[in-house]
Design a protein around this motif. Structure first.
Motif, PDB file in Angstrom:
ATOM      1  N   ALA A 253       6.845  -2.427   3.253  1.00 25.85           N
ATOM      2  CA  ALA A 253       7.726  -3.591   3.097  1.00 25.85           C
ATOM      3  C   ALA A 253       8.962  -3.473   3.972  1.00 25.85           C
ATOM      4  CB  ALA A 253       8.147  -3.728   1.636  1.00 25.85           C
ATOM      5  N   GLU A 254       9.433  -4.620   4.409  1.00 26.05           N
ATOM      6  CA  GLU A 254      10.706  -4.722   5.105  1.00 26.05           C
ATOM      7  C   GLU A 254      11.628  -5.588   4.261  1.00 26.05           C
ATOM      8  OE1 GLU A 254      10.276  -4.402   9.765  1.00 26.05           O
ATOM      9  OE2 GLU A 254       9.117  -6.097   9.013  1.00 26.05           O
ATOM     10  N   ALA A 255      12.876  -5.188   4.156  1.00 23.41           N
ATOM     11  CA  ALA A 255      13.845  -5.907   3.326  1.00 23.41           C
ATOM     12  C   ALA A 255      14.599  -6.926   4.174  1.00 23.41           C
ATOM     13  CB  ALA A 255      14.807  -4.920   2.689  1.00 23.41           C
ATOM     14  N   HIS A 256      14.084  -8.139   4.217  1.00 25.82           N
ATOM     15  CA  HIS A 256      14.716  -9.193   5.013  1.00 25.82           C
ATOM     16  C   HIS A 256      15.707 -10.028   4.214  1.00 25.82           C
ATOM     17  CE1 HIS A 256      12.309  -8.416   8.530  1.00 25.82           C
ATOM     18  NE2 HIS A 256      11.203  -8.491   7.828  1.00 25.82           N
ATOM     19  N   ASP A 257      15.686  -9.891   2.890  1.00 21.31           N
ATOM     20  CA  ASP A 257      16.609 -10.669   2.063  1.00 21.31           C
ATOM     21  C   ASP A 257      16.951  -9.886   0.797  1.00 21.31           C
ATOM     22  OD1 ASP A 257      14.469 -11.040   0.215  1.00 21.31           O
ATOM     23  OD2 ASP A 257      13.881 -12.904   1.195  1.00 21.31           O
ATOM     24  N   ASP A 258      17.879 -10.416   0.026  1.00 25.11           N
ATOM     25  CA  ASP A 258      18.346  -9.711  -1.177  1.00 25.11           C
ATOM     26  C   ASP A 258      17.232  -9.524  -2.198  1.00 25.11           C
ATOM     27  OD1 ASP A 258      20.888  -9.432  -0.159  1.00 25.11           O
ATOM     28  OD2 ASP A 258      21.679 -11.205  -1.182  1.00 25.11           O
ATOM     29  N   GLU A 259      16.401 -10.523  -2.361  1.00 27.15           N
ATOM     30  CA  GLU A 259      15.316 -10.436  -3.346  1.00 27.15           C
ATOM     31  C   GLU A 259      14.361  -9.304  -2.993  1.00 27.15           C
ATOM     32  OE1 GLU A 259      11.326 -11.161  -4.935  1.00 27.15           O
ATOM     33  OE2 GLU A 259      11.877 -11.570  -2.858  1.00 27.15           O
ATOM     34  N   MET A 260      14.019  -9.179  -1.706  1.00 25.09           N
ATOM     35  CA  MET A 260      13.105  -8.105  -1.291  1.00 25.09           C
ATOM     36  C   MET A 260      13.794  -6.741  -1.395  1.00 25.09           C
ATOM     37  SD  MET A 260      10.057  -7.752  -0.672  1.00 25.09           S
ATOM     38  CE  MET A 260       8.737  -7.002   0.198  1.00 25.09           C
TER      39      MET A 260
ATOM     40  N   ILE B   9      -0.805   4.006   0.166  1.00 20.59           N
ATOM     41  CA  ILE B   9      -0.265   2.994   1.076  1.00 20.59           C
ATOM     42  C   ILE B   9      -0.058   1.722   0.271  1.00 20.59           C
ATOM     43  CG2 ILE B   9      -0.706   1.582   3.118  1.00 20.59           C
ATOM     44  CD1 ILE B   9      -2.503   3.936   4.134  1.00 20.59           C
ATOM     45  N   ASP B  10       1.194   1.249   0.239  1.00 22.08           N
ATOM     46  CA  ASP B  10       1.531   0.042  -0.526  1.00 22.08           C
ATOM     47  C   ASP B  10       2.433  -0.831   0.344  1.00 22.08           C
ATOM     48  OD1 ASP B  10       1.838  -1.808  -2.533  1.00 22.08           O
ATOM     49  OD2 ASP B  10       2.855  -0.464  -3.921  1.00 22.08           O
ATOM     50  N   CYS B  11       1.945  -1.890   0.963  1.00 23.12           N
ATOM     51  CA  CYS B  11       0.605  -2.394   0.818  1.00 23.12           C
ATOM     52  C   CYS B  11       0.072  -2.851   2.170  1.00 23.12           C
ATOM     53  CB  CYS B  11       0.581  -3.471  -0.248  1.00 23.12           C
ATOM     54  SG  CYS B  11       0.746  -5.162   0.267  1.00 23.12           S
ATOM     55  N   LEU B  12      -1.244  -2.957   2.251  1.00 25.38           N
ATOM     56  CA  LEU B  12      -1.888  -3.358   3.508  1.00 25.38           C
ATOM     57  C   LEU B  12      -1.534  -4.769   3.934  1.00 25.38           C
ATOM     58  CD1 LEU B  12      -5.472  -1.896   3.002  1.00 25.38           C
ATOM     59  CD2 LEU B  12      -3.713  -1.086   4.597  1.00 25.38           C
ATOM     60  N   THR B  13      -1.436  -5.698   3.002  1.00 20.56           N
ATOM     61  CA  THR B  13      -1.149  -7.084   3.387  1.00 20.56           C
ATOM     62  C   THR B  13       0.288  -7.248   3.862  1.00 20.56           C
ATOM     63  OG1 THR B  13      -1.060  -7.544   1.010  1.00 20.56           O
ATOM     64  CG2 THR B  13      -2.973  -8.354   2.212  1.00 20.56           C
ATOM     65  N   LEU B  14       1.222  -6.458   3.332  1.00 18.62           N
ATOM     66  CA  LEU B  14       2.582  -6.493   3.891  1.00 18.62           C
ATOM     67  C   LEU B  14       2.579  -5.944   5.309  1.00 18.62           C
ATOM     68  CD1 LEU B  14       4.923  -5.456   0.952  1.00 18.62           C
ATOM     69  CD2 LEU B  14       4.813  -7.656   2.118  1.00 18.62           C
ATOM     70  N   TRP B  15       1.852  -4.835   5.527  1.00 15.57           N
ATOM     71  CA  TRP B  15       1.733  -4.296   6.880  1.00 15.57           C
ATOM     72  C   TRP B  15       1.129  -5.345   7.820  1.00 15.57           C
ATOM     73  CZ3 TRP B  15      -3.179  -3.380   9.147  1.00 15.57           C
ATOM     74  CH2 TRP B  15      -3.115  -2.894  10.448  1.00 15.57           C
TER      75      TRP B  15
END
Length: 188
Positions: free
Chosen positions: A37-44, A85-91
């Motif tokens: 995951a990448e944190a692009h916003d506060d919620e993430m 690995i968490d997660c493939l779809t985020l990657w």
């Protein structure tokens, strides 16, 4: 020898919790947690913080690696015997957005995306140890209204199919209940 396990399900189905517990059972001495995951916003950022706090509170010896884009390369170089690995779809979504920025929306972008999927499968084939991967089941909903969303949905479906074919075990988690499904697969 390697063991590949795929855990899939919908959003908030309990798949990450199940995958973490499964790896803890399979490798009680500890394992690597590869976050995509990448944190692009506060919620993430808050979601990531909560995941980190839950792992820390578990008492399990997690070695955390952040790998939003170079996942196949990380898997090829890793010497850990137990990996989650968490997660493939985020990657995959990270790879899609990166390819779109570099190449624009067109055939070259899709070719790059599918080449990265091939890279991931090659890395899994070469890997040693146990790898548990979390992925989202994205094909059960409505057809995305935008082309980029449809490209992602199709690529995620193909990624999931190819990894499931390679996996030793595949679990579907729904409403917090994991069901092992690969052993029940119908052979035609």
């Amino acid at each position: 020898m390697n063991r590949i396990i795929l855990v899939t399900g919908g959003a908030r189905s309990g798949k990450s919790t199940f995958a973490e517990r499964l790896l803890q059972k399979l490798a009680p001495q500890g394992g690597a947690y590869v976050a995509t995951a990448e944190a692009h916003d506060d919620e993430m950022r808050e979601r990531i913080r909560l995941h980190q706090a839950e792992r820390e509170a578990s008492g399990y010896a997690w070695l955390t690696a952040n790998c939003p884009l170079q996942l196949p390369e990380w898997v090829k170089e890793a010497d850990e015997s137990a990996v989650l690995i968490d997660c493939l779809t985020l990657w995959l979504s990270n790879e899609l957005l990166h390819a779109e920025q570099e190449l624009g929306e067109g055939p070259e972008m899709e070719q790059r995306l599918y080449a990265r999927i091939d890279d991931m499968l090659d890395a899994l084939t070469a890997a040693q140890g146990t790898i548990v991967m979390v992925t989202n089941e994205v094909g059960s909903g409505v057809v995305p209204a935008y082309k980029l969303g449809r490209i992602f949905r199709d690529a995620a479906g193909r990624l999931n199919q190819r990894i499931a074919a390679r996996a030793d075990e595949v679990y579907l988690v729904t409403a917090g209940i994991p069901i092992e499904i690969k052993s029940r697969m119908v052979q035609l």
